[in-house]
Design a protein around this motif. Structure first.
Motif, mmCIF file in Angstrom:
data_model
loop_
_atom_site.group_PDB
_atom_site.id
_atom_site.type_symbol
_atom_site.label_atom_id
_atom_site.label_comp_id
_atom_site.label_asym_id
_atom_site.label_seq_id
_atom_site.Cartn_x
_atom_site.Cartn_y
_atom_site.Cartn_z
ATOM 1 N N SER A 117 46.843 -21.390 -62.084
ATOM 2 C CA SER A 117 46.588 -20.260 -61.154
ATOM 3 C C SER A 117 47.453 -19.000 -61.693
ATOM 4 C CB SER A 117 46.924 -20.671 -59.785
ATOM 5 O OG SER A 117 48.174 -20.982 -59.587
ATOM 6 N N ALA A 118 48.435 -19.268 -62.387
ATOM 7 C CA ALA A 118 49.317 -17.905 -63.070
ATOM 8 C C ALA A 118 48.206 -17.304 -63.964
ATOM 9 C CB ALA A 118 50.322 -18.406 -63.796
ATOM 10 N N VAL A 119 47.211 -18.072 -64.783
ATOM 11 C CA VAL A 119 46.276 -17.301 -65.453
ATOM 12 C C VAL A 119 45.345 -16.641 -64.880
ATOM 13 C CG1 VAL A 119 44.559 -17.902 -67.318
ATOM 14 C CG2 VAL A 119 46.605 -19.024 -67.183
ATOM 15 N N SER A 120 44.846 -17.115 -63.732
ATOM 16 C CA SER A 120 43.951 -16.323 -62.888
ATOM 17 C C SER A 120 44.336 -15.014 -62.342
ATOM 18 C CB SER A 120 43.182 -17.124 -61.922
ATOM 19 O OG SER A 120 44.088 -17.576 -61.030
ATOM 20 N N GLU A 121 45.601 -15.394 -62.098
ATOM 21 C CA GLU A 121 46.501 -14.014 -61.483
ATOM 22 C C GLU A 121 46.690 -12.999 -62.710
ATOM 23 O OE1 GLU A 121 47.797 -12.366 -58.148
ATOM 24 O OE2 GLU A 121 46.830 -13.927 -58.252
ATOM 25 N N LYS A 122 47.173 -13.348 -63.657
ATOM 26 C CA LYS A 122 47.350 -12.623 -64.996
ATOM 27 C C LYS A 122 46.134 -11.806 -65.184
ATOM 28 C CE LYS A 122 48.802 -12.391 -69.744
ATOM 29 N NZ LYS A 122 49.335 -13.095 -70.884
ATOM 30 N N TYR A 123 44.927 -12.267 -65.189
ATOM 31 C CA TYR A 123 43.874 -11.715 -65.699
ATOM 32 C C TYR A 123 42.847 -11.142 -64.523
ATOM 33 C CZ TYR A 123 44.754 -13.552 -70.501
ATOM 34 O OH TYR A 123 45.413 -13.464 -71.534
ATOM 35 N N ARG A 124 43.516 -11.344 -63.267
ATOM 36 C CA ARG A 124 42.542 -10.887 -62.189
ATOM 37 C C ARG A 124 41.061 -11.522 -62.301
ATOM 38 N NH1 ARG A 124 44.676 -4.618 -61.217
ATOM 39 N NH2 ARG A 124 46.984 -5.408 -61.236
ATOM 40 N N ILE A 125 41.125 -12.723 -62.356
ATOM 41 C CA ILE A 125 39.750 -13.573 -62.332
ATOM 42 C C ILE A 125 40.009 -14.688 -61.293
ATOM 43 C CG2 ILE A 125 38.150 -15.157 -63.684
ATOM 44 C CD1 ILE A 125 38.212 -12.391 -64.785
ATOM 45 N N PRO A 126 38.889 -14.545 -60.272
ATOM 46 C CA PRO A 126 39.141 -15.374 -59.230
ATOM 47 C C PRO A 126 38.994 -16.974 -59.557
ATOM 48 C CG PRO A 126 37.765 -13.658 -58.453
ATOM 49 C CD PRO A 126 38.124 -13.459 -60.054
ATOM 50 N N MET A 127 39.908 -17.831 -59.097
ATOM 51 C CA MET A 127 39.915 -19.202 -59.111
ATOM 52 C C MET A 127 39.565 -19.722 -57.851
ATOM 53 S SD MET A 127 42.809 -22.121 -60.457
ATOM 54 C CE MET A 127 42.431 -21.687 -62.396
ATOM 55 N N VAL A 128 38.676 -20.715 -57.636
ATOM 56 C CA VAL A 128 38.419 -21.466 -56.450
ATOM 57 C C VAL A 128 38.722 -22.752 -56.692
ATOM 58 C CG1 VAL A 128 37.155 -21.944 -54.465
ATOM 59 C CG2 VAL A 128 36.871 -19.852 -55.389
ATOM 60 N N GLN A 129 39.929 -23.503 -56.195
ATOM 61 C CA GLN A 129 40.034 -24.929 -56.625
ATOM 62 C C GLN A 129 40.139 -25.694 -55.447
ATOM 63 O OE1 GLN A 129 43.252 -26.723 -56.263
ATOM 64 N NE2 GLN A 129 44.165 -25.143 -55.160
ATOM 65 N N GLY A 130 39.639 -27.010 -55.514
ATOM 66 C CA GLY A 130 39.930 -27.982 -54.706
ATOM 67 C C GLY A 130 40.792 -29.362 -55.124
ATOM 68 N N GLY A 131 41.547 -29.117 -55.997
ATOM 69 C CA GLY A 131 42.208 -30.136 -56.592
ATOM 70 C C GLY A 131 43.718 -30.075 -56.328
ATOM 71 N N GLY A 132 44.162 -29.069 -55.823
ATOM 72 C CA GLY A 132 45.717 -28.968 -55.540
ATOM 73 C C GLY A 132 45.972 -28.269 -54.223
ATOM 74 N N ALA A 133 46.937 -28.910 -53.441
ATOM 75 C CA ALA A 133 47.108 -28.876 -51.976
ATOM 76 C C ALA A 133 48.406 -28.377 -51.848
ATOM 77 C CB ALA A 133 46.823 -30.198 -51.278
ATOM 78 N N SER A 134 49.408 -28.382 -52.913
ATOM 79 C CA SER A 134 50.800 -28.137 -52.499
ATOM 80 C C SER A 134 50.960 -26.965 -51.992
ATOM 81 C CB SER A 134 51.644 -28.158 -53.930
ATOM 82 O OG SER A 134 53.037 -27.652 -53.841
ATOM 83 N N ASP A 135 51.844 -26.681 -50.965
ATOM 84 C CA ASP A 135 51.961 -25.214 -50.263
ATOM 85 C C ASP A 135 52.497 -24.324 -51.453
ATOM 86 O OD1 ASP A 135 51.917 -27.599 -48.366
ATOM 87 O OD2 ASP A 135 52.587 -26.056 -46.772
ATOM 88 N N GLN A 136 53.279 -24.834 -52.366
ATOM 89 C CA GLN A 136 53.738 -24.144 -53.292
ATOM 90 C C GLN A 136 52.710 -23.124 -54.095
ATOM 91 O OE1 GLN A 136 56.720 -25.990 -56.207
ATOM 92 N NE2 GLN A 136 56.533 -27.797 -54.875
#
Length: 402
Positions: A117-136
């Motif tokens: 998700s750091a990659v999606s944030e860096k490039y400002r591309i939305p990521m929708v994911q259903g594989g990670g639930a950690s509060d972090q």
């Protein structure tokens, strides 16, 4: 006589004039993902590969994605991260910087989603994911990551509520968890829930991810006469744990696991030894869960089993919801501009085969966990938001008394 170059030019013009206009010429919307197709967690990674492609095929067959007056087909660019976090980050970087995909779907597992998700944030591309639930994942105030799994800190919430009502109530509880982002979040949330419920935490032990030897922990459970054991880990760890529990004749009143129990493969791997095991799931294939593309969750589950040869669990359902959320956001935004779609995702609200999708301020949805138990050959819903659904098989008998 016309020159060859002139003839070619005229043919190109003629071809352009005869090509259909409008939706048929619309550019494909490309979704990119890196998932675990090989390596230790490939068995779960395949749910996401299959779910993503199944959803994309169904949406395309229904006419694709409507953006204004144009219809766009979906396409999937998928890499195998080989269950390697560092490779996954490199592949997501390639997806956005070289492959130029439009939007991102996620990997499996919280430690992967946390890094990717750091990659999606860096490039400002939305990521929708259903594989990670950690509060972090969602505590960093990132704007471009959205998740369709409930917070890991509440995974055992419904289980703890159920434990308060069983007879006899467990007098002592062991909490075991792997040292990855997901399982640490599970443990952090569970401790306070156990305390609030008045249940005694007699063991609180962290083990290494991908551990194969649980003999020492099981010996402690036996010597301390623990009543209930809650284990947060990945499926291969849980399989090893159950097999070693049987070999050491360790049988408390109940075992409950964050993963595995809802999976057909898990139950097949253990056979009769899976009986009595508790788990949880945010999704069961009910006809009451209506869906725009598949009709309802029961129809989806039947079609999925027919296509792939195995039953879907909540991983597959959340993967489909990821694709559908992006499609809904694109249509609501009337654009494929990443910023506009990101803003639309933050406001999206729709019913899906997975349940109600509506992201909160941190980008996550919060579906309640249903306690399930293996009872013979069946996976049975035991406890939900309205309390007990069916009486559990409790307490668990000794291994040699089954």
């Amino acid at each position: 006589m016309l020159k060859t170059s002139t003839v070619s030019a005229l043919l190109l013009v003629a071809a352009a004039l005869t090509m259909p206009s409008g939706s048929a010429m619309a550019k494909d919307i490309v979704l990119g993902a890196s998932v675990q197709l090989t390596g230790p967690v490939a068995n779960t990674g395949r749910y996401y590969r299959d779910a993503y492609q199944f959803a994309i095929d169904r949406i395309n067959a229904a006419g694709g994605v409507k953006v204004g007056n144009e219809s766009h087909k979906l396409d999937l660019k998928l890499y195998d991260n080989q269950s390697d976090v560092n490779l996954s980050v490199r592949q997501y970087t390639q997806l956005v910087s070289q492959d130029k995909v439009d939007f991102l779907l996620g990997p499996f597992a919280s430690n992967f989603a946390l890094a990717d998700s750091a990659v999606s944030e860096k490039y400002r591309i939305p990521m929708v994911q259903g594989g990670g639930a950690s509060d972090q994942i969602f505590a960093r105030k990132f704007k471009y990551i959205f998740g369709t799994l409930a917070p890991a800190s509440n995974y055992f919430g419904s289980t703890v509520d159920m434990m308060k009502g069983v007879n006899p109530a467990p007098k002592s509880v062991a909490l075991l968890y792997a040292d990855d982002a997901f399982d640490v979040s599970v443990a952090e949330g569970t401790r306070s829930k156990l305390q609030k419920a008045g249940l005694s935490l007699a063991m609180d032990e962290r083990y290494s991810t991908n551990a194969t030897d649980f003999n020492s922990l099981l010996a402690q459970i036996k010597s301390k006469n623990i009543d209930a054991v809650l284990v947060a880990g990945h499926e291969t760890e849980i399989l090893n744990f159950v097999r070693q529990a049987k070999s050491l004749a360790v049988a408390p009143k109940m075992y409950s696991f964050t993963v595995g129990v809802p999976s057909e493969d898990f139950r097949k791997a253990l056979g009769k030894d899976a009986d009595y095991a508790f788990g949880m799931t945010a999704w069961l294939p009910s006809a009451e869960l209506k869906d725009r593309w598949f009709g309802d969750a029961a129809k989806f589950a039947s079609a999925y089993k027919e296509k792939f040869g195995y039953d879907p669990d909540y991983h597959a359902a959340s993967g489909v919801a990821d694709v559908e959320a992006l499609v809904q956001a694109v249509e609501n935004a009337g654009s494929t501009d990443p910023q506009k779609v990101r803003d639309a995702l933050s406001k999206v609200k729709f019913d899906s085969l997975y349940g109600r999708v509506a992201f909160n301020e941190n980008g996550q949805i919060d579906l309640p966990q249903i306690v399930v138990q293996v009872q013979g050959d069946a996976l049975v819903a035991i406890y939900g938001v309205d309390g007990m659904i069916k009486e559990p098989k409790y307490p668990m008998p000794a291994w040699d008394a089954r």
